[in-house]
Design a protein around this motif. Structure first.
Motif, PDB file in Angstrom:
ATOM      1  N   LEU A   3      -6.078   8.190   2.994  1.00  0.00           N
ATOM      2  CA  LEU A   3      -5.090   6.905   3.217  1.00  0.00           C
ATOM      3  C   LEU A   3      -4.344   6.925   1.488  1.00  0.00           C
ATOM      4  N   PRO A  29     -11.230   2.674   2.104  1.00  0.00           N
ATOM      5  CA  PRO A  29      -9.984   3.923   2.354  1.00  0.00           C
ATOM      6  C   PRO A  29     -10.926   4.983   3.195  1.00  0.00           C
ATOM      7  N   PHE A  32     -10.446   5.083   7.114  1.00  0.00           N
ATOM      8  CA  PHE A  32      -9.414   5.677   7.764  1.00  0.00           C
ATOM      9  C   PHE A  32      -9.249   6.984   7.923  1.00  0.00           C
ATOM     10  N   TYR A  48      -2.421   6.502  10.162  1.00  0.00           N
ATOM     11  CA  TYR A  48      -3.944   6.537   9.904  1.00  0.00           C
ATOM     12  C   TYR A  48      -4.398   5.325  10.665  1.00  0.00           C
ATOM     13  N   SER A  81       3.047   6.434  10.000  1.00  0.00           N
ATOM     14  CA  SER A  81       3.560   7.078   8.849  1.00  0.00           C
ATOM     15  C   SER A  81       4.703   6.928   8.861  1.00  0.00           C
TER      16      SER A  81
END
Length: 129
Positions: A3, A29, A32, A48, A81
């Motif tokens: 991430l 983090p 993810f 993610y 994304s």
């Protein structure tokens, strides 16, 4: 691919409506996972996600009743994304066979949980305008 550091999962509570209802514990983090389309070097990063299985009942006080076990529902938070902020994040719900949420040793079956979440996210992306 982890991430991006610019995304702090703690910000999800104030950014994504309904997040705190489904994710009562803080995410980090490492919770993810990248979601890709395709295989190998040509795989395109879709975003993610973090996922968790849900318990099926609440107790008399309105708290999660863990004794009831998992009900086969999975909820995921997905950020597409390029993931630069949580503004485009969304919650996605999935279903899987209740008996597959846990392994024989009683631990959560994370590969199956993540597969269910990934399938639901892909279906959501395919039907999005």
């Amino acid at each position: 691919m982890p991430l991006p550091r610019s995304l702090d999962p703690a910000d999800l509570r104030r950014t994504l409506s309904g997040f705190a209802h489904w994710f009562r514990y803080p995410l980090h983090p490492h919770d993810f996972h990248p979601l890709r389309q395709g295989d190998g070097a040509d795989a395109r990063l879709l975003g993610y996600y973090a996922a968790k299985p849900l318990y099926g009942k609440l107790d008399a006080q309105g708290r999660v009743d863990r004794r009831a076990g998992f009900n086969g529902e999975v909820v995921a938070v997905f950020v597409p994304s390029p993931a630069r902020s949580w503004r485009r994040a969304r919650l996605v719900r999935a279903r899987m066979p209740r008996r597959r949420v846990r392994r024989a040793d009683g631990t959560r079956n994370w590969p199956a949980i993540r597969r269910a979440a990934e399938t639901a996210i892909r279906q959501t992306l395919a039907t999005a305008p």
